[in-house]
Design an enzyme around this catalytic site. Structure first.
Site, PDB file in Angstrom:
ATOM      1  N   SER A 571       0.799  -1.227   0.106  1.00  0.00           N
ATOM      2  CA  SER A 571       0.010  -0.019  -0.016  1.00  0.00           C
ATOM      3  C   SER A 571       0.799   1.168   0.027  1.00  0.00           C
ATOM      4  CB  SER A 571      -1.080   0.052   1.215  1.00  0.00           C
ATOM      5  OG  SER A 571      -2.079   0.780   1.117  1.00  0.00           O
ATOM      6  N   HIS A 686      -8.258  -4.680  -1.577  1.00  0.00           N
ATOM      7  CA  HIS A 686      -6.804  -4.028  -1.422  1.00  0.00           C
ATOM      8  C   HIS A 686      -6.359  -4.620  -0.121  1.00  0.00           C
ATOM      9  CE1 HIS A 686      -4.174  -0.780  -0.756  1.00  0.00           C
ATOM     10  NE2 HIS A 686      -4.399  -0.545   0.448  1.00  0.00           N
TER      11      HIS A 686
END
Length: 714
Positions: A571, A686
């Protein structure tokens, strides 16, 4: 809970446990006519996330990666080891306190999607609790023909009987909300159902819900970040389209959402939370179900809960309320919801080496976990009598660990805390009304630690700032510069990266002679708001300099050398890895880049990217645009530079960062004829992979990659 906590949950974890999904590995079928990218290829087709050309390219890259790395004879053993740990029946069942009982969401080999189950508190404390399964997500997924991922439940306090269960298709952030009765263990016939959207709901009473979502399905009530900014009141039985609009934020906001607080004395407070940007928030009290009264709180503040009818608030900037003494950033306060600026009490102000991590509220106390020089601590604060200060009690818990608040009970003074370290398996401690916490459960060790040790060192960054880092290694380490070393960090959004017991790191890396390093670089929250602020926007080069300085410190101590030094990030940490690869290609020999941001010249228009302009800066501001161009990994790859061969992983259904960043970076490497490994989980969000077999698959691929790059002789 503020939006940033929802968005960043789990972001810094070294091990991502499965959330739910199908069993078995993602198929890596032959790609057919997959595009081959050269210097003259237009790669715009990769922006069409589910497009046929894009997916053909993805499958071709997946096939190359898996067929290459799975050939290694170590792969099968790595996969089996990780999967065994993820599905071990003796894992800790983490508690959620609801309606006087303990609830837990559990996944194993028999339940890859998971089961939501309940036990009494007395039964939960037994070695083998008597669980009652209330929701079988595997059965629901089969019944609906949808790859449901359980994302939790929002329940009406204090009984917690009426709940909205959040279900995500394949792990994306968008959710479907369905009303569930915890007493019957059934979805409510004719109950509330809110179709797929990025949305937030808050119960007012059994027949009334405040809801923020995409109201017309066309995105007209969504911000550029993809989050709602219109809140409506939903009344049971009301006709569709007759919902009363309670509040409409600005389209330029990041998000607007409702929240309802209930304390142990029965006080209830409905609020509107308006996130102007990622860090600045406005709060309004809903009065009479219709009007709003905005609270005089600083822009950078977070409401943590309510106790005795007063708000528990953390402030992330210095606050100078009229007629009051200045309150330092990082402090925790008790605030009257009617007269915030005139009636407040300081509960706790961290010292220079401290920062608050989490806050939990019980019926009569506030429980705080914090860091002191990045070492976990915890304290309990008791609500004072009129005119008296808050009473602080340090909690006796193990040192050199991370301490987290698992859950607190508003109806009593019960709280559960978790304790873990790099070499200490997760423990669960029970805190009750009186006395110190006691350990009630422990996970078994998953790897041998007899010859391992954890130390904390400090490196000096380019501007002279001292940067702490943890290092885990063998006691008999030879300082010859030849130890395979994996360095990781996060460095953003005021998220702290602290000791974590990760079995796959222990089994696949430490037991095999590897060294594991976690750097507490600026941009995180390890030393409070100022530590984060120093690395925000154009100051972000400090974050990257800190990380590189830790790498050089490891080399100067002769722990490792560039030949044996690898890095990993995901991320925002994936952006960190990408920047390190382009800025310091000679410092690393392995680079793992997970679910990353990498095209910083265009991130604001990609997925939820607009929501992060307050962290990274904006291309609309000339000075910030210059900085973003200078660090953007996609644009700073150079054909005449030799880079370490990276391992890039992402997920097709990631609707937060999106897979396009990783695709563009890999495609640019392909066009330059440079080697790389690329793996895209076709069904993950995600959080990446969404079931235990696929988590084990991806981790085993990484372990083979790291072994080849850092352990094997060339």
């Amino acid at each position: 809970m503020r939006l940033k906590r929802l968005l960043l949950a789990g972001a810094a974890s070294a091990l991502l446990m499965a959330e739910a999904a199908h069993s078995g590995l993602v198929q890596t079928a032959a790609a057919g006519a997959a595009p081959v990218i050269t210097a003259n290829t237009t790669i715009a087709f990769l922006d069409d996330i589910h497009g046929s050309q894009a997916m053909a390219w993805v499958r071709a890259q997946n096939l190359h990666t898996t067929s290459t790395l799975e050939k290694d004879p170590r792969y099968a053993g790595f996969y089996k080891t990780v999967l065994s740990g993820l599905q071990a029946p003796d894992r800790l069942a983490m508690p959620s306190l609801m309606g006087g009982a303990v609830w837990n969401f559990w996944q194993d080999a028999a339940h890859p999607h998971g089961i939501w189950r309940e036990a009494s508190q007395a039964s939960y404390l037994k070695k083998t609790p008597d669980w009652t399964v209330r929701l079988d997500v595997d059965a629901l997924a089969k019944q609906d023909g949808i790859n449901w991922v359980f994302k939790g439940a929002n329940c009406l306090a204090p009984a917690d009987e009426h709940c909205l269960v959040a279900l995500s298709n394949g792990g994306e952030d968008a959710e479907t909300l369905r009303e569930f009765n915890t007493k019957t263990g059934q979805f409510v016939p004719g109950g509330f159902v809110f179709s797929r959207s990025k949305q937030t709901a808050a119960w007012v009473d059994a027949n009334t819900i405040l809801l923020a979502r995409d109201w017309d399905g066309k995105g007209t009530t969504l911000t550029p970040s993809g989050y709602p900014y219109v809140v409506k009141t939903m009344v049971r039985g009301a006709a569709t389209g007759q919902e009363a609009e309670l509040y409409r934020g600005e389209p330029s906001d990041m998000a607007v959402m409702p929240m309802v607080l209930t304390d142990g004395d029965g006080h209830q407070l409905a609020l509107i939370q308006r996130n102007v940007n990622f860090f600045e928030t406005r709060y309004a009290v809903v009065e009479g179900g219709k009007s709003l009264r905005w609270l005089a709180l600083p822009a950078k503040s977070e409401i943590q809960g309510m106790l005795k009818g007063r708000l528990i608030v953390s402030v992330e900037e210095d606050w100078h309320p009229a007629g009051q003494a200045a309150i330092p950033a990082g402090s925790l306060l008790s605030v009257d919801p009617v007269a915030a600026e005139r009636d407040m009490q300081v509960i706790f102000t961290p010292g220079a080496s401290q920062s608050i991590d989490q806050v939990g509220v019980t019926k009569n106390t506030v429980v705080v976990s914090l860091f002191d020089n990045v070492r976990g601590r915890a304290m309990r604060f008791t609500a004072p009598q009129a005119g008296q200060p808050w009473q602080a009690t340090p909690l006796a818990l193990p040192d050199m660990t991370s301490i987290h608040i698992v859950d607190t009970d508003h109806a009593s003074d019960t709280a559960f805390l978790s304790v873990e370290g790099y070499l200490e398996p997760s423990q669960l401690w029970l805190l009750e009304r009186k006395g110190q916490p006691r350990k009630v459960k422990s996970a078994p060790a998953r790897f041998k630690t007899d010859n391992l040790v954890t130390e904390q060192f400090w490196a000096t960054s380019t501007d002279g700032t001292r940067i702490p880092y943890f290092i885990v290694h063998r006691r008999d380490i030879k300082l010859n510069g030849a130890n395979p070393t994996l360095l990781t960090a996060y460095g953003g959004f005021q998220v702290s990266y602290t000791p974590l017991y990760a079995p796959e790191i222990g089994q696949l890396w430490l037991e095999r002679g590897g060294v594991y390093v976690v750097a507490n670089i600026r941009g995180g929250g390890e030393f409070g708001p100022a530590w984060h602020e120093a690395g925000r926007k154009s100051g972000r080069q400090k974050v990257y300099d800190d990380f590189a300085s830790v790498g050089r410190d490891l080399i100067s101590r002769k722990i490792t050398s560039p030949r044996y030094l690898g890095i990993r990030g995901r991320s925002n940490g994936g952006l960190l890895s990408g920047v390190q690869m382009t800025q310091h290609p000679d410092l690393w020999n392995a680079v793992i880049i997970g679910v990353p941001l990498l095209d910083m010249e265009h991130f604001e228009t990609m997925s939820a990217g607009a929501s992060w302009a307050a962290e990274y800066g904006s291309m609309s501001v000339p000075a910030e645009a210059d900085f973003l161009r200078s660090i953007s990994p996609v644009q700073n790859l150079k054909a005449d530079i030799s880079y370490p061969e990276p391992f890039i992983f992402t997920a097709t259904s990631d609707d937060r960062v999106g897979p396009v960043h990783a695709r563009r970076f890999a495609a640019r490497l392909e066009a330059m004829g440079k080697p790389f490994f690329y793996y895209e989980d076709i069904e993950g969000g995600h959080s990446g992979t969404v079931n235990a077999p696929e988590v084990a698959h991806e981790r085993a691929l990484e372990a083979v990659y790291l072994s080849h790059r850092l352990m094997d002789k060339e």
